[in-house]
Structure formats: structure tokens, C-alpha cells
Write an enzyme that holds these catalytic residues in place. Sequence first.
Site, mmCIF file in Angstrom:
data_model
loop_
_atom_site.group_PDB
_atom_site.id
_atom_site.type_symbol
_atom_site.label_atom_id
_atom_site.label_comp_id
_atom_site.label_asym_id
_atom_site.label_seq_id
_atom_site.Cartn_x
_atom_site.Cartn_y
_atom_site.Cartn_z
ATOM 1 C CG ASP A 126 -59.175 13.628 -37.737
ATOM 2 O OD1 ASP A 126 -59.085 12.404 -37.875
ATOM 3 O OD2 ASP A 126 -59.586 14.603 -36.399
ATOM 4 C CG HIS A 177 -64.068 11.152 -35.788
ATOM 5 N ND1 HIS A 177 -63.153 11.253 -34.620
ATOM 6 C CD2 HIS A 177 -63.543 12.471 -36.364
ATOM 7 C CE1 HIS A 177 -62.162 12.340 -34.471
ATOM 8 N NE2 HIS A 177 -62.937 13.432 -35.286
ATOM 9 C CG HIS A 181 -66.867 15.331 -33.212
ATOM 10 N ND1 HIS A 181 -66.387 16.499 -32.524
ATOM 11 C CD2 HIS A 181 -65.844 14.751 -34.516
ATOM 12 C CE1 HIS A 181 -65.447 16.672 -32.983
ATOM 13 N NE2 HIS A 181 -64.552 16.116 -33.861
ATOM 14 C CG HIS A 274 -59.186 18.363 -39.775
ATOM 15 N ND1 HIS A 274 -58.228 19.143 -39.284
ATOM 16 C CD2 HIS A 274 -60.204 18.442 -38.812
ATOM 17 C CE1 HIS A 274 -59.121 18.762 -37.931
ATOM 18 N NE2 HIS A 274 -59.742 18.443 -38.290
#
Length: 317
Positions: A126, A177, A181, A274
Site C-alpha cells: 500500500d 486505492h 483514501h 506498507h
Amino acid sequence: MKKFAAIFLAGILALSLTACVDRTENSSSSSMPSSSSSMPSSSSSEPSSSSSEPSSSSSEPLSTPTMSADFAQIGALDKTPITWGWGPHVDENNRSVGCQQLQEQYGKYNAFFIGPENGKLYLTFDEGYENGYTSKILDALKEKDVQAVFFVTMHYVKSNPDLIQRMIDEGHIVGNHSVTHPDFTTIPLQTAYDEVKELHDYMLENYDYTMSLFRYPTGAFNEQTLAMLDQMGYRTIFWSFGYADWDPENQMGAQAAYDKVTQALHSGGIYLLHAVSKDNAEILPEFIDYVRQQGYTVSPFDLDKSQLSDLDSQQQQ
């Protein structure tokens, strides 16, 4: 200001795992790989040629998203928020029971919480902002001939065009994504649609790249938005392993991180890592070596609806 922005965005990304229970700390009685107590040296033996994935156009979608959605039909579905967290329980093969249950319930929407027991492991990263480690991660993936998925926001895409282009050029999947967010369970369906489509269109117009995989910000979802994403032609990707790696100011150290990721190893695993994590960048080559030494393949993301019958049959056994 740069440090403040990084900390602020790290806090946003941290929401993606706050509801999750750390599986490896709550399942000590589960079967774990016996050799995961220490990191191997960088001279770890390479896997045989049959265990490495060839470079390929893995960034190409298995199907082209239609980007259409019937809001009237979707609106009749359940909009109850579900906060994603796999829980502490694993089966005899170290696979999350919660993941398998949700896969059975929501897989019909082309959603993936865990893969079938296919001997594969999938790496996903991510990206909310750049912390200087993505190049090192890409270097490791290139060295090991591995393709991964990078889930990016609009902020990341616009701020790091060279890294986005490198991801595409080196055969990785660039996943959607969302633009800003948000929590998709708290916004109108039209807004949720726009969050996906705006980034989708930007990537198509500026990189000639068609996105096809989506990951929810914060991990919170509901049936309505799952159906919307499915109708748009997207596959929604959750994860069957993640750990507290998102805060650059609170890294646990390479050895502890390595122990976390190796102890959770399981067939069909979808790993969430991450890319802001120094630990992840440091341990990635050794982790890939370890996965292969245990007989698994680090695979490009290849799951789609055609494999749901395999998952169903496994769960019924």
C-alpha cells in the site's frame, strides 16, 4: 512541513489495520515454520528454476473493467459497514479461518481475502505517500524476478510519476486505492464510484494503463460497494496477513519484522505490506528467499472468479 505531512498521512494509513488482531501473537499454538527464528544471510540459496516466476506482462488486467454500475440494483443490498480484521484463529495449515469464511460469503463479488491452497503467495504494497523505500523494494523484486501489486492513491500517483512508470515497466500491477483514501462505508455510492473512476481515468489518460484491482482504504467495506466494484469490472483485494508496519517512526526492527512475516506463512496468502516501512525494504530479499525455500511460489496476482470454485471445494472438505 514534510515531516508533518508524512506523519499525518501515516496516521491515515494506520487506520487500514487498527481493527485487525495480530494473528501471529494470538496463535502461538499454530504450526509455524521451524526455521523462522533468524534471518538468513543475503547469500541464502536461490530456488530452483521451477520455483521462480518468469517476467511477464502481469500488469495487464485479466479482463478490462467496464466502469459501469447499476445504482438502483446495488442500493437494495446491505450497506452495513464491515470492519476488516481476520481475527486470531488459524486452521491446521496456518490459514486464517476468518479469511476463509469471508471469502466464502463475499467471493461472488470478485473479492479476495485469501487465495486457494495453491502453493502461491501474493505480495501487495500500500502506497499513500513516498518515504524513500519504494525504489529499494522495486530493486529487490527485480533482483528476485517477482511481480507484486502496488495500491496507490491519487496523491501518490501525482507525486511520484517516475516510480509509477517504473512499476508498470517492470511488470507490476498498479492497483486502485482511491483518490482521497476515505472510508467507503460512510460516503454515498456515487462518491465511492467517483473515488475509483477518477483515479482509473487518470491512470488511463496519463500512463495508458488500465487499473483492475482495488483495495479499500481502512479495510472497511459493505456489500453495496463490493457489488459496485464488481459491476465496474474490478477485483477487490483484501489480505490474509498484515502487521503494524505503517508508522515510519515506530518500526520494530528488521529481525522482529522478519519473524512476523515468516511465522505467518501460508498457502494462498495475500500479504499486505506498507512501502513506507524501512523494515519491509530491508527484509524483502531474505523473505522472498525463505518463501521459496519452504516450497512456495511468489506469484503475480492471478486470482479471479474462475478460481472461486476451487476455494469453495477446499472449504467444504
